[in-house]
Motif scaffolding. Sequence first.
Motif, short mmCIF file in Angstrom:
data_model
loop_
_atom_site.label_atom_id
_atom_site.label_comp_id
_atom_site.label_asym_id
_atom_site.label_seq_id
_atom_site.Cartn_x
_atom_site.Cartn_y
_atom_site.Cartn_z
N ALA A 132 25.29 43.90 43.07
CA ALA A 132 26.15 42.86 42.51
C ALA A 132 27.63 43.15 42.79
O ALA A 132 28.43 42.23 42.97
N ALA A 133 27.98 44.42 42.83
CA ALA A 133 29.36 44.79 43.13
C ALA A 133 29.68 44.50 44.60
O ALA A 133 30.77 44.02 44.94
N LEU A 134 28.73 44.81 45.49
CA LEU A 134 28.93 44.49 46.90
C LEU A 134 29.14 42.99 47.09
O LEU A 134 30.03 42.56 47.84
N GLU A 135 28.34 42.20 46.40
CA GLU A 135 28.47 40.75 46.52
C GLU A 135 29.81 40.28 45.99
O GLU A 135 30.45 39.41 46.58
N ALA A 136 30.27 40.87 44.88
CA ALA A 136 31.57 40.50 44.32
C ALA A 136 32.70 40.88 45.27
O ALA A 136 33.66 40.12 45.45
N GLY A 137 32.59 42.05 45.89
CA GLY A 137 33.60 42.47 46.85
C GLY A 137 33.64 41.59 48.08
O GLY A 137 34.71 41.21 48.57
N LEU A 138 32.46 41.24 48.58
CA LEU A 138 32.39 40.36 49.75
C LEU A 138 32.94 38.97 49.45
O LEU A 138 33.51 38.32 50.33
N ALA A 139 32.79 38.52 48.22
CA ALA A 139 33.26 37.18 47.86
C ALA A 139 34.77 37.04 47.97
O ALA A 139 35.28 35.94 48.22
N VAL A 140 35.49 38.16 47.79
CA VAL A 140 36.96 38.08 47.82
C VAL A 140 37.55 38.70 49.08
O VAL A 140 38.76 38.57 49.33
N ALA A 141 36.73 39.39 49.86
CA ALA A 141 37.24 40.07 51.05
C ALA A 141 37.63 39.07 52.13
O ALA A 141 36.97 38.05 52.34
N LYS A 142 38.71 39.38 52.80
CA LYS A 142 39.17 38.56 53.92
C LYS A 142 38.74 39.22 55.22
O LYS A 142 38.67 40.44 55.33
N GLY A 143 38.44 38.40 56.21
CA GLY A 143 38.03 38.94 57.49
C GLY A 143 36.56 39.33 57.50
O GLY A 143 35.71 38.68 56.89
N ARG A 144 36.27 40.42 58.19
CA ARG A 144 34.88 40.89 58.35
C ARG A 144 34.81 42.37 57.96
O ARG A 144 34.93 43.27 58.80
#
Length: 336
Positions: A132-144
């Motif tokens: 769930a933390a990975l998903e939350a981080g990916l949701a706000v991350a810019k780029g790849r």
Amino acid sequence: ARQADEDFFRPLGTFKQHISFNRKGSRMTRTVVSSASKTAIIGFDQPFCVIGERINPTGRKRLAAEMVAGDFTTVEADALAQAAAGATMLDVNAGVTAVDPTETEPALLAKTVELVQSLVDLPLSIDSSVPAALEAGLAVAKGRPLVNSVTGEEDRLERILPLIKKHDVPVVAISNDESGISEAPDVRFAVAKKIVERAADYGIKAEDIVVDPLVMPIGAMNTAGRQVFQLVRRLREELKVNTTCGASNISFGIPNRRVMNAHFLSMAAAVGMTSAIMNPLHKEDMDAIRAANTLNGHDPDCRQWLTANRPAGADGEAGGRRRGGRRRSAAGAAAE
């Protein structure tokens, strides 16, 4: 054993072989990561990728307490310092173990990712054992960004690989499974192969898998360095994947750790390792990486080495030329 020793540092291919390979249009394994404005490539034909490790509260009680309290002063300082020191990308971890990670880590990791990418333009590695933390981080991350990580455990494969496919991002694959971390390199290779094959079932290419073969402490296992070098070679040649590791693991529990880490990094790069999660604030480590890049042919005209090491005002001397522009011979230089 003698044959294995010879295999460690046999050439990764002659210069002509590499040129021929590239001219045919074949694509070398390249893992592309990016921020909103900057792209980095982890690859066999690229400079070594330095993944800054500092933004991680594991083992840092003060940082953990600060993050829980909403104080990101140290996170800000570490982000800026690592970028200034030459990190290629930054690992971001918010695993504050004093609290329930499932409840608190998703929001905390997302906040940390947003903060770090507002301060530096480097690509990020989003690091968590909580899906769930990975998903939350990916949701706000810019780029790849790079995701750190997936293991060979079935539940992790089923939770993480669909997330990787959904966001089209690369992932670190750690070579352990339900049985734990094996001391046998063949077993760790088999786990890595399993992850690569399972990822392919989801349509995830091998170039988006960066394998961590797991570095053991040399003080506890005298063959730890030899094992990693063998594994890196096999992973590169047989699975065609990039590799990474937690570099400081090699020196855990022994004195003079920085010297050991630096030599390990240069030797790992020599056998084909393409990245490491490490501390770019340690000069010994960064000097080792710059030397490895130069010696592996990944620093054209030694520019990065000269920039880092040339004394101020020594332009003419560093080039190894006399006033007349004639390069000194090795014998002449030795005589001087």
